[in-house]
Design a protein around this motif. Sequence first.
Motif, PDB file in Angstrom:
ATOM      1  N   THR A 415       0.840  -1.205   0.000  1.00 43.63           N
ATOM      2  CA  THR A 415       0.000   0.000   0.000  1.00 43.63           C
ATOM      3  C   THR A 415       0.871   1.250   0.000  1.00 43.63           C
ATOM      4  N   ILE A 419       1.227   4.374  -2.723  1.00 42.29           N
ATOM      5  CA  ILE A 419       1.023   5.776  -2.351  1.00 42.29           C
ATOM      6  C   ILE A 419       2.214   6.613  -2.800  1.00 42.29           C
ATOM      7  N   GLU A 435      -3.462   8.450 -10.546  1.00 44.71           N
ATOM      8  CA  GLU A 435      -4.744   7.886 -10.151  1.00 44.71           C
ATOM      9  C   GLU A 435      -4.692   6.356 -10.125  1.00 44.71           C
ATOM     10  N   PHE A 438      -2.911   5.430  -6.806  1.00 42.21           N
ATOM     11  CA  PHE A 438      -3.741   5.754  -5.641  1.00 42.21           C
ATOM     12  C   PHE A 438      -4.931   4.785  -5.538  1.00 42.21           C
ATOM     13  N   SER A 439      -5.483   4.416  -6.714  1.00 45.86           N
ATOM     14  CA  SER A 439      -6.591   3.447  -6.727  1.00 45.86           C
ATOM     15  C   SER A 439      -6.137   2.087  -6.190  1.00 45.86           C
ATOM     16  N   ASN A 442      -5.942   2.265  -2.510  1.00 46.19           N
ATOM     17  CA  ASN A 442      -7.266   2.206  -1.887  1.00 46.19           C
ATOM     18  C   ASN A 442      -7.809   0.766  -1.855  1.00 46.19           C
ATOM     19  N   GLU A 443      -7.601   0.045  -2.949  1.00 40.63           N
ATOM     20  CA  GLU A 443      -8.060  -1.353  -2.987  1.00 40.63           C
ATOM     21  C   GLU A 443      -7.352  -2.198  -1.927  1.00 40.63           C
ATOM     22  N   LEU A 445      -6.081  -1.102   0.869  1.00 49.56           N
ATOM     23  CA  LEU A 445      -6.592  -0.684   2.180  1.00 49.56           C
ATOM     24  C   LEU A 445      -7.903  -1.385   2.515  1.00 49.56           C
ATOM     25  N   LYS A 446      -8.744  -1.571   1.490  1.00 49.02           N
ATOM     26  CA  LYS A 446     -10.013  -2.294   1.702  1.00 49.02           C
ATOM     27  C   LYS A 446      -9.753  -3.747   2.067  1.00 49.02           C
TER      28      LYS A 446
END
Length: 449
Positions: A415, A419, A435, A438-439, A442-443, A445-446
Motif C-alpha cells: 500500500t 502511495i 490515479e 492511488f486506486s 485504496n483497494e 486498504l479495503k
Amino acid sequence: MKKRVFIILFLVLQCNSTLLLAQTEPEEIKQDIDQFQEFFYESLLQKGIENYDKAIKALEKCVKLQPNNATVFFELGKNYLALKDYENAYNSFEHATQIDPKNRWFWVGMYDVSYETSNYNQALIAINKLIPFDEKYKEDLTSLYMGTRQFDKALNLINELNDTFGKTERRELYKMQILSEGKFQNVEESNLITQIDKNPKEESNYIALINLYSKNNEAEKAFEVTKKLAAAIPTSEWAQVSLFKVYLENNEAPKAINAMHISLASAKIDSKIKHRMLNEFLIFVDRNPQYSSDLEKAIAYFDNDNEVNVAKEIGKYYNSKKQWDKSIRYYEQALKNGSAEDIETNLLLLQAYTEVKQFELLSKKAMTMIETFPTQPQFYYYSGLANNQLQQFKKAVAILEMGLDYLVDDITLETNFNIQLGEAYNGLGDFKKKEVYFSKANELLKQKK
C-alpha cells in the motif's frame, strides 16, 4: 576423577608359629618357615622383573603354608592387578581385608581395582572403609558420588568439605553441574543462607546466592541479598549494586553514578544485574536529562556484550516515547558498535529520520542499505519516500518500481509503495498514473479491513 596415588611400603611380616598345627615338631616348623620365606622372596623377585605369573605361582605355595597370612593375599592382588586380571585381584585384596580389616593398604587395593574397572559402586565400599584412616578420602568420595549420579549426597558432601577445608575448583565445578538440575537449587539456597548467617563477612556466599537467584530470574531476591551484602561488607563491588539503588531513590545522583560505574566495570557482577542497573538509570535520566552524558558513558561498558545491543534497546525505549532525536542518537551508536548490518536497527533508524524529516540523511542511508541488501523492499520504500520529499520524482519512480519486484505478501508495505508511486507521478505531472497507483492503494486498504 583424579585417582590418589599411593606409595606402598611393604614390610615382610614375621610368620606366627601359632598358625601351624599345635603338634608340629620344632624342626618341621623351622622347615615350613624356611620354605615360606623362600617362596615369598621368590615372588618378590619375579614381580620385580615383571614375571607376574611366576610370582603368583610362588605366592600360591605360600598360601598353602600360611592360609591366613593377609600379606600373601595382598601380594597376590598386586600381581593379578598387574596382569589386569581384575576379578582375581579384587578377590585377593578382599580376602586380605577379611583377615586384617585394620590394614589401610588392603582397602586401597580394592579401591584401585574398582577405579581401573570404572566400577564406582564397588569403589564406594572401599572408600568408605578408607575415610576413617584419612578424611582426605572424602574428596574421592565426592567424585564417586558424581560418577554414580548421587547428586544429593555429593552436594551435601561438597558443602561439608567447603565448610571444613575451604573451596576447591573441582568441587565448584561439580556444584555447578549439580545445580544445573533445578531440583537441587532449593538445597543450595538453604545452604547459602545458612553460610551467610554463620559467616556474614564471607563475600563468596552472598555472590553465589545472588548468581543463583539471577539465573532463576528472581531479581528481587537477588537485590535483597545485595542489600544484606552492602550492610555486612560495604567495600564489596557487589555491595555497590544495592547502594546504587539507594542513592537513586534518595536522588543522590553523583553517588549513584559512581556506584554504577564501579558495578558495570566489575567482572564479578552478573550481566543481568548490570542490565537492570542500566535500565533503572535510563528511567532516572529520562526524568533528569542533565545526566544524559553519564548514560552514554554507561552504555560504553556494554560495547562487547554479545547478548544484548544496549544502545539499540535504549533507542527503542526513546522510540516508544516518540523522542525521535534521542532514539536516532542511540540507533546510530548501536550501528557503530558492530551492528552496521542489523536490518531491524537500520529500519528503526530510517523511520526515525522520517519522523524528524531528515530526508537527505534518509535518502543517503536508504541507498547504502539497498546496496548492502538489494532484495529487502523496505529500503527501496524509504529511498522512494525520501526522493519524493526532495522532489526527485523521476529517481523515486525508478527506485520504487525496482523495489516492487522484491515485495511478497506484505499488504501494508505494498500500500505504501503505491502511495509513494502516486506521489511521484503527481510530482511528474502524470495524473493518469497517479490515479492508477492511488486506486491500487485504496483497494489494498479495503483488503486490510
